[in-house]
Design an enzyme around this catalytic site. Structure first.
Site, short mmCIF file in Angstrom:
data_model
loop_
_atom_site.label_atom_id
_atom_site.label_comp_id
_atom_site.label_asym_id
_atom_site.label_seq_id
_atom_site.Cartn_x
_atom_site.Cartn_y
_atom_site.Cartn_z
N ASP A 33 -10.84 -10.98 13.25
CA ASP A 33 -11.78 -11.94 12.69
C ASP A 33 -12.66 -12.48 13.81
OD1 ASP A 33 -12.22 -13.40 9.93
OD2 ASP A 33 -12.61 -14.84 11.52
N ARG A 43 -9.42 -6.83 1.18
CA ARG A 43 -8.70 -7.11 -0.06
C ARG A 43 -9.04 -6.23 -1.25
NH1 ARG A 43 -9.99 -13.36 0.26
NH2 ARG A 43 -11.83 -12.32 1.07
O1 CP3 Z 1 -14.97 -5.29 8.58
C1 CP3 Z 1 -13.74 -5.14 8.66
O2 CP3 Z 1 -13.08 -4.44 7.87
C2 CP3 Z 1 -13.01 -5.78 9.82
C3 CP3 Z 1 -12.43 -7.04 9.56
C4 CP3 Z 1 -13.25 -8.32 9.54
C5 CP3 Z 1 -12.77 -9.50 8.91
N1 CP3 Z 1 -13.62 -10.52 9.19
C6 CP3 Z 1 -11.52 -9.58 8.15
C7 CP3 Z 1 -11.31 -10.71 7.25
C8 CP3 Z 1 -14.46 -8.64 10.13
C9 CP3 Z 1 -15.43 -7.75 10.90
C10 CP3 Z 1 -14.68 -10.03 9.91
C11 CP3 Z 1 -15.81 -10.77 10.48
C12 CP3 Z 1 -16.10 -12.11 9.97
N2 CP3 Z 1 -15.24 -13.12 9.73
C13 CP3 Z 1 -17.42 -12.57 9.74
C14 CP3 Z 1 -18.67 -11.80 9.99
C15 CP3 Z 1 -18.98 -10.90 8.86
C16 CP3 Z 1 -19.49 -11.61 7.62
O3 CP3 Z 1 -18.73 -11.61 6.63
O4 CP3 Z 1 -20.59 -12.15 7.64
C17 CP3 Z 1 -17.31 -13.91 9.31
C18 CP3 Z 1 -18.46 -14.80 8.92
C19 CP3 Z 1 -15.92 -14.24 9.31
C20 CP3 Z 1 -15.31 -15.55 8.97
C21 CP3 Z 1 -14.41 -15.40 7.81
N3 CP3 Z 1 -13.14 -14.88 7.91
C22 CP3 Z 1 -14.65 -15.71 6.46
C23 CP3 Z 1 -15.93 -16.30 5.93
C24 CP3 Z 1 -13.49 -15.36 5.75
C25 CP3 Z 1 -13.24 -15.51 4.28
C26 CP3 Z 1 -13.79 -14.28 3.66
C27 CP3 Z 1 -13.51 -14.11 2.20
O5 CP3 Z 1 -14.03 -13.10 1.67
O6 CP3 Z 1 -12.78 -14.91 1.60
C28 CP3 Z 1 -12.56 -14.82 6.66
C29 CP3 Z 1 -11.23 -14.28 6.37
C30 CP3 Z 1 -11.15 -12.79 6.43
N4 CP3 Z 1 -11.60 -12.04 7.48
C31 CP3 Z 1 -10.54 -11.92 5.47
C32 CP3 Z 1 -10.63 -10.62 5.99
C33 CP3 Z 1 -10.10 -9.35 5.40
C34 CP3 Z 1 -9.86 -12.34 4.18
C35 CP3 Z 1 -8.53 -12.89 4.57
C36 CP3 Z 1 -7.39 -12.61 3.62
O7 CP3 Z 1 -6.86 -11.47 3.59
O8 CP3 Z 1 -6.96 -13.56 2.93
#
Ligand code: CP3
Length: 347
Positions: A81, A36
């Site tokens: 994800d 984002r």
């Molecule tokens: O790194 C990258 O660019 C690849 C994409 C990626 C996403 N999630 C996209 C995402 C990766 C590698 C992840 C892994 C992920 N997802 C983790 C491990 C990494 C970490 O952050 O510790 C975890 C714990 C998740 C679970 C998850 N998914 C969470 C906690 C959230 C909310 C995050 C937030 O910042 O609000 C997501 C959603 C998510 N995954 C988004 C993205 C780009 C935001 C979704 C949106 O566009 O509305």
């Protein structure tokens, strides 16, 4: 034949650093680099929800490639994800934006009802996205595939929603340790299948995200989280691609990770890389660990914070520059451009 004057990232530095081979420049990529903070990602998200992005191969491939068009990053990471394969296994969940599981797993019956993951059947769009990305990446830039580490997945499955403490998940380890072990074993095997399929589709490195390791003391970490990762890692050795284990808030756990059979250990910013490297020994590469907040420093100060990470990492082969956790959505993309260029200037 003389070598072409390739862009810095065309030199294969990321994979060389994973294998602790000398590199011509320090490789860098950024956790959550597709996301984002990029206006082009937000423009796409204004039209398509997150879940659809993750489940539509050409859109997931497009988002994966977005940061590579802007920055000279040394690796791409698949846009997906950690919960996507669990959705494929039939777990009913929504992204709000963090994952919310409709019926949190608390009973043996629920664990027994979890099917095995068959990647080509359950998440074909992920494998197709990998193939599309590989066909469209700039030459020499490798693609990282990933999965959640079993304990981190358990946190969401048992806890049911994002949390800072994951009290329900931690209590589950103490209240129902055998059920917890069974769930972790199931997840360890499913993620091994998932990552094996990603490698077969073209992922050139594989990363396990242990985002919630820091909630556990060393005994629980070893008994539950690490034992499950060992199982996954053992099943991935035959793929021949480097394996990265990212441990968030894992400073107190590095001694236990030393014997884990992975190529690279990723760490957050709370521990200096010099200490991490000393604890892990020379047989592992390290990845990290600039504080994501440092990208809000004025440009000249950002350089000093980068220098501090590079000094800590030292000159021995086997360091991949990254942030210590995912980039914040409020980050200025220009700060990322400055970071990447400055890290590449370091010889
Ligand atoms: O790194 C990258 O660019 C690849 C994409 C990626 C996403 N999630 C996209 C995402 C990766 C590698 C992840 C892994 C992920 N997802 C983790 C491990 C990494 C970490 O952050 O510790 C975890 C714990 C998740 C679970 C998850 N998914 C969470 C906690 C959230 C909310 C995050 C937030 O910042 O609000 C997501 C959603 C998510 N995954 C988004 C993205 C780009 C935001 C979704 C949106 O566009 O509305």
């Amino acid at each position: 034949m003389s070598a072409p004057a390739a862009a810095p990232r065309a030199a294969g530095a990321f994979l060389a650093a994973c294998r602790r081979e000398p590199v011509a420049h320090r490789p860098i990529w950024i956790m959550r680099q597709a996301g984002r903070y990029l206006p082009e990602y937000r423009a796409l998200r204004a039209k398509v929800d997150f879940e659809t992005l993750t489940r539509t191969a050409d859109l997931a491939a497009e988002v994966t490639l977005q940061p590579l068009r802007r920055f000279e990053l040394d690796a791409a990471i698949l846009f997906s994800d950690i919960m996507t394969p669990l959705q494929g296994m039939g777990v009913d969940l929504a992204f709000e934006p963090g994952p919310v599981v409709r019926a949190p797993i608390r009973s043996d019956a629920q664990i027994d009802a979890l099917p095995a993951l068959v990647p080509e059947r359950d998440v074909p769009f992920v494998l197709q996205a990998i193939r599309l990305v590989r066909a469209n990446l700039p030459p020499g830039v490798p693609l990282i595939g990933f999965a959640g580490a079993p304990f981190t997945l358990l946190c969401y499955l048992v806890g049911g929603r994002p949390s800072k403490e994951f009290g329900a998940a931690r209590a589950f380890l103490y209240a129902q340790p055998q059920a917890a072990q069974r769930l972790l074993t199931h997840l360890a095997d499913a993620m091994a299948e998932y990552l094996t399929a990603q490698a077969a589709a073209g992922a050139q490195a594989l990363m396990l995200f242990e985002s919630w390791a820091g909630l556990l003391g060393p005994p629980q970490f070893e008994r539950f989280a690490l034992a499950a990762v060992r199982r996954t890692a053992a099943r991935l050795r035959h793929t021949g691609v480097p394996l990265i284990y990212y441990v968030n808030q894992g400073a107190a756990l590095m001694g236990a990770v030393r014997d884990l059979d992975v190529d690279v250990v990723g760490v957050d910013w709370r521990t200096g890389l010099a200490e991490v490297r000393q604890t892990l020994g020379a047989a592992k590469a390290v990845q990290g660990n600039l504080d994501p907040a440092a990208l809000f420093a004025p440009p000249e100060e950002l350089k000093r914070h980068v220098d501090a990470v590079l000094t800590q990492a030292g000159e021995a082969p086997g360091h991949i520059f990254n942030l210590g956790h995912g980039i914040w959505q409020e980050t200025d993309p220009d700060a990322v451009a400055r970071l990447v260029d400055y890290v590449h200037e370091h010889r």
